[in-house]
Design an enzyme around this catalytic site. Structure first.
Site, mmCIF file in Angstrom:
data_model
loop_
_atom_site.group_PDB
_atom_site.id
_atom_site.type_symbol
_atom_site.label_atom_id
_atom_site.label_comp_id
_atom_site.label_asym_id
_atom_site.label_seq_id
_atom_site.Cartn_x
_atom_site.Cartn_y
_atom_site.Cartn_z
ATOM 1 C CB SER A 1 -9.211 11.105 37.883
ATOM 2 O OG SER A 1 -8.865 10.331 39.017
ATOM 3 C CD GLU B 1 13.319 10.137 -24.737
ATOM 4 O OE1 GLU B 1 13.436 9.556 -25.843
ATOM 5 O OE2 GLU B 1 13.872 9.731 -23.705
#
Length: 672
Positions: A338, A80
């Site tokens: 329980s 680029e």
């Protein structure tokens, strides 16, 4: 002289022009340079668990330069803007080349935008074609170069470059197209990430895979020519398959992630382990695929040594609506059934009320208007405390709760850091059977305390969360005794031998909740199954539904369970006969003065069937008596010692008699 004057004028004009340009650049309005990034939730090792889009629906994720493969920067700059490190934001040579090529060919052949100019365009979301746009980008690029370093400009590019759809920034792109962080990229992956921002929509791999591949290969070819990679690497990379679909952003531990981000947006580092979390989410999803879709499930695993939560599954499917998957069932108040019984027994051991070998009456009893019943409706006479806990009998634990007072049990829950919710009024004896609202997170905290020598400490789920203050819930001796008893419960089928995991199951009233909680020498886990709306689940039992998942969850923490600890030195490990007199039977030793025995029939007798029944003769005991056959009550309130059991046979039967003090006698007979 005239030439000198002309030179002075020219230099003066140049200086004025330079000053004017400098002033023009300095007066440039700089857009906002700080942009919102996705809130992220990570595990204990920094791995991404979940991320959230920013307000405009974009995936824009925070990323620093040192988190990117250096090869990507080499390719980006070479492709680029090869003079990025030298130019002031505007590349004169590239511009001259572009103008010359345009004049020569009569069309635009190459661009001259620098990376800084691309960042300027991204900051203002501007166009690239019109000369006014180019001029504005050039001015802003020059201004950015004066105020920012080159690395800061690259940082902006990493955050803002478009990669197709709502994907913005390099990190989101790497996750979306490759399912990985950009720290380690292949040449083919880096080349595609360089190519995409030039035409993010026309090169989207999920919509235009061929265009994406061609653009990638063009970058690879240029990189070979520029010497960034060698020709062989470029040829091999072109053979790599390009992505054709978008990868989902990780969405692990969604409920806990939601909770963290709701507290404060930003980055959150949790104590969870991503691999274990993913494994248990898969386990929950696969298991529930075979169940009623209205059911939900929750699983939690923690390291009870450190108190850190390692996995938390709030539901089997976060987006499932029939099972209300959006509800985090690790935080929902439910009846624990329980699973509170181990705490009751541990408290009784510490208060000197009982020992694992103490005998306790499992017989009909009434406390005011409350008459507890066992789950199967049967009575077993005198049983050892350890056996009563392993069988999860209700009546013995209610007897112990009555002796201690339910308020003491509630105080212990609070001391452990739990947040129990009670119906209006004072706590009753049913608290020990699950008559209280608690969460799976609460119960995991409780069982972690049982596993940690009786020391309770709040569980932690965020790495920066300070350790809570430890509180002594049970003595190390009592905690070990509870673990030893629970380790003696037979594990589910195919779960390995007993003795390696201490665990307890529970089923709430009306089969609304199925529970299993347990621990080994290092990890503690909990499983809950039920319907989020609290409606019954017929036939649901903790032992059948939740226990296999508990062992599977613990099994995924490592290759084998950590061994349970040895008993503390002060633990009294003896049989019932060697216990102090007051611990041999719950309630005292006075019953030994007048023991209850069945004088007839003798144990093992074979009797001829009699249509009137089987005569039973008692010796000793305190009336009234209760007569049972095969665990079922036949008659109550009997005063005499000569009884008649309405059994006509043929077959085997077990007769039992329980007196008013809880003493019992039992014989097995055969009618033939």
């Amino acid at each position: 002289m005239r030439r000198l004057a002309a030179l002075v004028v020219v230099l003066w004009c140049v200086a004025l022009g330079r000053d004017a340009v400098d002033d023009w650049i300095d007066r440039t309005a700089i857009p906002v340079l700080v942009h919102a990034t996705s809130s992220e939730v990570r595990d204990r090792h920094g791995a991404l668990l979940r991320a959230y889009t920013v307000e405009d629906g974009l995936w824009r994720m925070a990323l620093s330069l040192d988190q990117v493969d250096p090869m990507f920067f080499d390719m980006l700059i070479a492709y680029e803007d090869k003079r990025f490190r030298e130019h002031p934001g505007f590349d004169t040579m590239a511009t001259a080349r572009a103008v010359w090529q345009g004049l020569r060919h009569g069309r635009i052949v190459s661009g001259a935008s620098t990376l800084t100019m691309q960042v300027a365009r991204l900051l203002e979301d501007g166009t690239t074609g019109a000369w006014q746009g180019k001029l504005r980008q050039t001015r802003l690029a020059l201004a950015l170069e004066r105020r920012l370093s080159k690395d800061q400009i690259l940082q902006l590019y990493l955050e803002l470059a478009p990669y197709g759809g709502n994907v913005e920034g390099l990190r989101a792109a790497s996750l979306a197209w490759f399912g990985k962080e950009p720290r380690r990229l292949t040449p083919a992956e880096a080349a595609l990430l360089v190519a995409l921002p030039q035409a993010p929509e026309s090169r989207r791999p999920d919509r235009h895979p061929e265009a994406a591949r061609i653009a990638r290969d063009r970058v690879l070819e240029r990189m070979a020519g520029a010497g960034v990679i060698d020709a062989e690497t470029a040829r091999a990379s072109r053979r790599d398959p390009a992505p054709t679909q978008r990868r989902p952003v990780p969405m692990l531990a969604p409920h806990m992630a939601d909770r963290a981000v709701a507290e404060a947006p930003g980055r959150h580092d949790l104590t969870l382990d991503r691999d274990l979390q993913q494994s248990l989410e898969t386990l929950a999803r696969d298991y529930m695929a075979r169940q009623d879709p209205r059911l939900s499930l929750a699983i939690m695993v923690a390291d009870h040594r450190t108190g850190e939560i390692l996995a938390s599954v709030g539901s089997p499917a976060y987006s499932e609506t029939r099972g209300q998957g959006f509800v985090d069932m690790t935080q929902a108040l439910r009846s624990p059934g329980s699973t509170l019984k181990p705490l009751v027994y541990g408290l009784a051991f510490d208060r000197g009320l009982a020992h694992p070998e103490t005998l306790i009456a499992d017989s009909p009893v009434q406390f005011g208007t409350y008459a507890p019943q066992n789950f199967d409706g049967q009575f077993r006479g005198e049983v050892r405390i350890s056996r009563a806990l392993q069988m999860s009998l209700n009546i013995p634990v209610v007897r112990l709760t009555d002796a201690m007072g339910p308020a003491h049990l509630m105080a212990a829950l609070g001391k452990a850091g739990l947040r129990p919710e009670l119906p209006p009024g004072r706590p009753g004896l049913a608290v020990s059977l699950g008559g209280v609202g608690l969460t799976l997170s609460d119960m995991l905290t409780l069982y972690a305390a049982l596993a940690r020598d009786g020391q309770a400490r709040p569980l932690r789920w965020q790495l920066d969360q300070p350790e809570g203050v430890a509180a002594r819930l049970l003595s190390p001796r009592s905690a070990w005794q509870i673990g030893h008893i629970l380790a003696g419960i037979a594990p589910p089928a195919h779960a390995g031998p007993s003795g390696r995991v201490a665990y307890k199951t529970g089923t709430s009233y009306g089969h609304r909740d199925a529970w299993a909680l347990g621990w080994d020498g290092r990890f503690v886990a909990g499983v809950w199954i039920g319907r989020p709306d609290g409606t019954p689940v017929p036939g649901a039992f903790g032992g059948d539904l939740a226990a296999p998942l508990l062992f599977e969850a613990l099994g995924r923490t490592g290759p084998k369970p950590e061994p349970l600890p040895a008993p503390p030195p002060d633990t009294l490990i003896v049989g019932n006969g060697a216990l102090p007199a007051h611990l041999q039977r719950f309630g005292g030793t006075e019953v030994d003065r007048d023991p209850l025995t069945l004088a007839f029939p003798p144990d093992g007798a074979r009797l001829a069937p009699d249509p009137r029944g089987v005569p039973v003769k008692l010796r000793g005991g305190t009336p009234p008596y209760t007569l049972l056959a095969d665990g079922e009550v036949i008659a109550t309130g009997l005063r005499g010692t000569d009884l008649l059991a309405p059994l006509t046979g043929p077959g085997f039967a077990t007769l039992a008699v329980i007196d008013a003090t809880g003493r019992s006698g039992r014989v097995s007979i055969e009618l033939r």
